[in-house]
Design a protein around this motif. Structure first.
Motif, short mmCIF file in Angstrom:
data_model
loop_
_atom_site.label_atom_id
_atom_site.label_comp_id
_atom_site.label_asym_id
_atom_site.label_seq_id
_atom_site.Cartn_x
_atom_site.Cartn_y
_atom_site.Cartn_z
N GLY A 95 40.13 43.73 58.92
CA GLY A 95 39.51 42.78 58.81
C GLY A 95 38.51 43.05 57.73
O GLY A 95 38.80 42.23 56.53
N PRO A 96 37.33 43.22 58.65
CA PRO A 96 36.18 43.42 57.32
C PRO A 96 36.00 43.71 56.62
O PRO A 96 35.70 44.22 55.35
CB PRO A 96 35.55 43.83 58.66
N LEU A 97 36.44 45.19 56.85
CA LEU A 97 36.59 46.21 55.48
C LEU A 97 37.02 46.02 54.37
O LEU A 97 36.98 46.18 53.13
CB LEU A 97 37.55 47.38 55.98
N LEU A 98 38.58 45.08 54.30
CA LEU A 98 39.46 44.22 53.40
C LEU A 98 38.58 43.36 52.97
O LEU A 98 38.31 42.57 51.84
CB LEU A 98 40.78 44.21 53.60
N THR A 99 38.01 42.63 53.59
CA THR A 99 36.86 41.50 53.21
C THR A 99 35.73 42.29 52.55
O THR A 99 35.73 41.98 51.30
CB THR A 99 36.54 40.71 53.82
N TYR A 100 35.17 43.86 52.99
CA TYR A 100 33.88 44.31 51.97
C TYR A 100 34.80 44.22 50.42
O TYR A 100 33.39 44.90 49.26
CB TYR A 100 33.68 45.25 52.94
N GLU A 101 35.45 45.19 51.21
CA GLU A 101 36.82 45.60 49.56
C GLU A 101 36.44 44.11 48.23
O GLU A 101 36.09 44.24 47.08
CB GLU A 101 37.81 45.54 49.76
N VAL A 102 36.88 43.03 49.29
CA VAL A 102 37.00 41.65 48.19
C VAL A 102 35.41 41.04 47.79
O VAL A 102 35.29 40.52 46.60
CB VAL A 102 37.76 40.59 48.92
N LEU A 103 34.73 41.00 48.34
CA LEU A 103 33.22 40.61 48.53
C LEU A 103 32.52 42.10 47.07
O LEU A 103 31.53 41.63 46.99
CB LEU A 103 32.27 40.89 49.45
N THR A 104 32.93 42.84 47.38
CA THR A 104 32.04 44.07 46.38
C THR A 104 32.53 44.24 45.11
O THR A 104 32.64 44.31 44.08
CB THR A 104 31.99 45.14 47.76
N ALA A 105 34.10 45.04 45.58
CA ALA A 105 35.06 45.49 44.42
C ALA A 105 35.49 44.56 43.48
O ALA A 105 35.38 44.33 42.21
CB ALA A 105 36.17 46.71 44.64
N PHE A 106 36.00 43.67 44.25
CA PHE A 106 37.32 42.89 43.26
C PHE A 106 36.36 41.54 42.82
O PHE A 106 36.30 41.52 41.42
CB PHE A 106 37.82 41.71 44.44
N PHE A 107 35.25 41.13 43.27
CA PHE A 107 34.29 40.10 42.09
C PHE A 107 33.55 40.89 41.45
O PHE A 107 32.78 40.02 40.36
CB PHE A 107 32.91 39.73 43.47
N LEU A 108 32.89 42.33 41.11
CA LEU A 108 32.46 43.14 40.57
C LEU A 108 33.37 43.10 39.46
O LEU A 108 33.25 43.23 38.38
CB LEU A 108 32.37 44.31 40.72
N GLU A 109 34.81 43.58 39.59
CA GLU A 109 35.65 43.71 38.89
C GLU A 109 35.72 42.11 38.16
O GLU A 109 35.98 42.38 36.52
CB GLU A 109 37.02 44.43 39.31
N ALA A 110 36.31 41.05 38.49
CA ALA A 110 36.47 39.68 38.37
C ALA A 110 34.86 39.71 37.11
O ALA A 110 34.99 38.73 35.97
CB ALA A 110 36.54 38.58 39.51
N GLY A 111 34.06 39.58 38.02
CA GLY A 111 32.17 39.08 36.71
C GLY A 111 32.68 39.96 35.50
O GLY A 111 32.33 38.69 34.56
N PHE A 112 32.93 40.69 35.34
CA PHE A 112 32.74 41.16 33.99
C PHE A 112 34.04 42.14 33.47
O PHE A 112 34.05 42.55 32.14
CB PHE A 112 31.26 43.24 34.24
N LEU A 113 35.37 41.68 34.27
CA LEU A 113 36.50 41.95 33.62
C LEU A 113 36.51 40.94 32.17
O LEU A 113 37.14 41.37 31.14
CB LEU A 113 37.96 41.87 34.49
N GLY A 114 35.52 39.53 32.24
CA GLY A 114 36.32 39.13 31.33
C GLY A 114 35.69 39.70 29.73
O GLY A 114 35.87 39.64 28.63
N VAL A 115 34.07 40.20 30.00
CA VAL A 115 33.30 41.03 28.56
C VAL A 115 34.82 41.34 28.22
O VAL A 115 34.14 42.01 27.29
CB VAL A 115 32.42 40.73 30.05
N MET A 116 34.90 42.63 29.47
CA MET A 116 35.02 43.71 28.74
C MET A 116 36.65 42.98 27.78
O MET A 116 37.16 44.19 26.78
CB MET A 116 36.08 44.68 30.25
N LEU A 117 37.04 43.08 28.76
CA LEU A 117 38.48 42.26 27.13
C LEU A 117 38.58 41.75 26.43
O LEU A 117 38.82 41.42 25.56
CB LEU A 117 39.48 41.23 28.05
N PHE A 118 37.42 40.40 25.94
CA PHE A 118 37.20 39.98 25.57
C PHE A 118 36.22 39.73 24.72
O PHE A 118 35.37 39.25 23.90
CB PHE A 118 37.57 38.59 25.22
#
Length: 483
Positions: A95-118
């Motif tokens: 559970g914590p390992l998958l939570t760390y994935e969301v808090l680090t990787a997913f938030f990082l991707e979501a934060g910069f994906l919009g700038v990257m695409l548009f």
């Protein structure tokens, strides 16, 4: 599905959904790195071919990324619905390992994906490139956490069992468990190699049909360099991974080798490599075996007289399915050898100046396109089926991890998954392949006016928006250079 238990159906369902899902992250990892490389080359050289390729592949990346996110969410729910026993037993670790994935990787991707695409013509070139790099980094971080969780299930470390549940005692040992470095390296290289083969197939198809020739030649060149470099490295990493598996999961190695008997201590003849055969779990032998003497010892122990434990040395209830593992492993290795040969052939044709002219080679490149993903699936089947009958190796059996469902509801949900996945993801994959085969659009306006802006109406979609994006970065640098 007559005769299948709820456990069988739950395993089939999870295997089906994860097999669909793993294809998308693999391409996402590879394409994110490829896009970062293309934008770096564009910023350095101002060669419009690199910008054209970036704007072409980002369309495919965006579709693939979306399908990967959706297919990944399903598996998170399956842990609770189908594998509640596993969640209760090992949730303190996974559970914590998958939570760390969301808090680090997913938030990082979501934060910069919009700038990257548009943001190509809306932010400065430095910020846009930084966003592309951050998205690529996010895919790598995501792989790290997911592989840490999966590897812990194979080689658990840094834990204690309290009141029938696993609790962490040392998070560094949990994350950096004995098989983690090998699995992470193996997966990331597989993603890069699979993407390179996909890019090579796309460019070869375009060259065969006379489309976007300058961009297609550049794509093919870059892809073949990646295949040439990564395919041999993957073989070396796979060898190291095999030695690690022999140490921690010897029954898996015996099963995938079709090796049944443990030799006497004074036997100096080594054991053969079984090239082909049919392992028979009931008769405890590999039928119709075609063997190469001592080669098994050389590959697995790096000596001609080395020995490993045979399957008969393990209780029957602890043996994985050798019949399946024997063939999935050979599919993975056979395709890996083919990839190495393909990379060497491309290098030889490049030296002879025939890389882009040989129609036979271009047809071969198209045929090799899906082999990276097929090998990836075969590899995951080998490692996951080889862990059986354990869900957490040596700690919890798979039969103890499944939820207390009747077979009927699981069968119904499996049937629905099959229909929905093939319809929804089938359409997405078909559209992605259609874009890949069409090739990049001709670059009619290499230096658009800096005030040009794409229109984003309510009916716009991601691919159309990206395709409409202009490149004032080029104009800004062009004017700066002339001034």
């Amino acid at each position: 599905m007559h005769g299948l238990t709820a456990l069988d159906l739950a395993r089939i369902q999870f295997g089906f959904t994860v097999s669909f899902h793993i294809l998308f992250p693999a391409i996402t990892i590879g394409l994110a790195c490829f896009l970062a490389f293309l934008e770096a080359r564009w910023l350095r050289t101002q060669d419009p071919v690199y910008r054209t390729l970036y704007q072409f592949w980002i369309k495919i990346f965006s579709i693939n990324f979306g399908m990967g996110v959706v297919s990944g969410l399903v598996m998170a729910y399956e842990f609770g619905t189908n594998w509640s026993g596993f969640s209760q037993f090992a949730g303190g670790i996974t559970g914590p390992l998958l939570t760390y994935e969301v808090l680090t990787a997913f938030f990082l991707e979501a934060g910069f994906l919009g700038v990257m695409l548009f943001g190509w013509n809306r932010v400065g070139p430095g910020l846009h490139f930084f966003s592309t790099v951050m998205v690529a980094l996010g895919t790598m971080i995501s792989s790290t956490w997911i592989l840490a969780s999966n590897s812990w299930m194979h080689t658990p470390a840094g834990y204690a069992i309290v009141a029938g549940k696993v609790v962490p005692t040392d998070w560094l040992e949990v994350i950096f468990n004995p098989s983690f470095p090998y699995r992470l390296a193996h997966m990331v290289i597989a993603a890069l190699l699979s993407t390179a083969l996909f890019v090579a197939a796309s460019s070869a198809w375009q060259l065969l049909h006379g489309r976007a020739v300058p961009a297609a030649r550049k794509m093919l060149s870059l892809a073949m360099w990646m295949v040439l470099i990564t395919a041999p490295i993957q073989a070396m990493v796979g060898d190291a991974h095999g030695l690690n598996t022999l140490k921690h999961q010897p029954a898996k190695i015996a099963a995938l080798e079709g090796h049944w008997n443990t030799a006497a201590k004074d036997d100096k003849n080594g054991f053969p490599l079984i090239v082909f055969g049919i392992p028979d779990m009931e008769r405890e032998e590999t039928r119709y075996a075609i063997e190469i003497p001592r080669l098994g010892s050389l590959i697995l122990t790096h000596s001609l007289d080395g020995q490993i434990r045979g399957l008969k040395d393990f209780p029957k209830e602890d043996r994985p399915n050798a019949t399946v593992l024997f063939f999935t492993f050979r599919v993975m290795v056979g395709l890996g050898v083919a990839m190495i040969a393909f990379g060497l052939l491309g290098w030889a044709l490049r030296r002879n100046g025939a890389l882009y002219r040989s129609k036979a080679f271009l047809r071969l490149a198209v045929a090799m396109g899906p082999t990276g993903l097929i090998a990836l699936l075969a590899g995951w089947m080998t490692t996951e089926i080889g862990r059986q009958p354990w869900v957490v190796y040596g700690l919890q059996r798979t039969r103890d991890a499944v939820s207390a469902h009747a077979a009927g509801p699981v069968a119904l949900s499996l049937a629905l998954f099959v229909v929905v996945y093939f319809v929804c993801f089938g359409v997405g994959i078909r559209y992605m392949l259609k874009l890949a085969s069409a090739g990049p659009a001709p670059d009619a306006h290499p230096h658009p006016h800096p005030n040009d802006r794409p229109s984003y109406g309510p009916g716009s979609v991601v691919p159309a928006a990206i395709a409409a994006a202009s490149a004032p970065q080029a104009m800004a640098r062009h004017g700066h250079r002339e001034s």
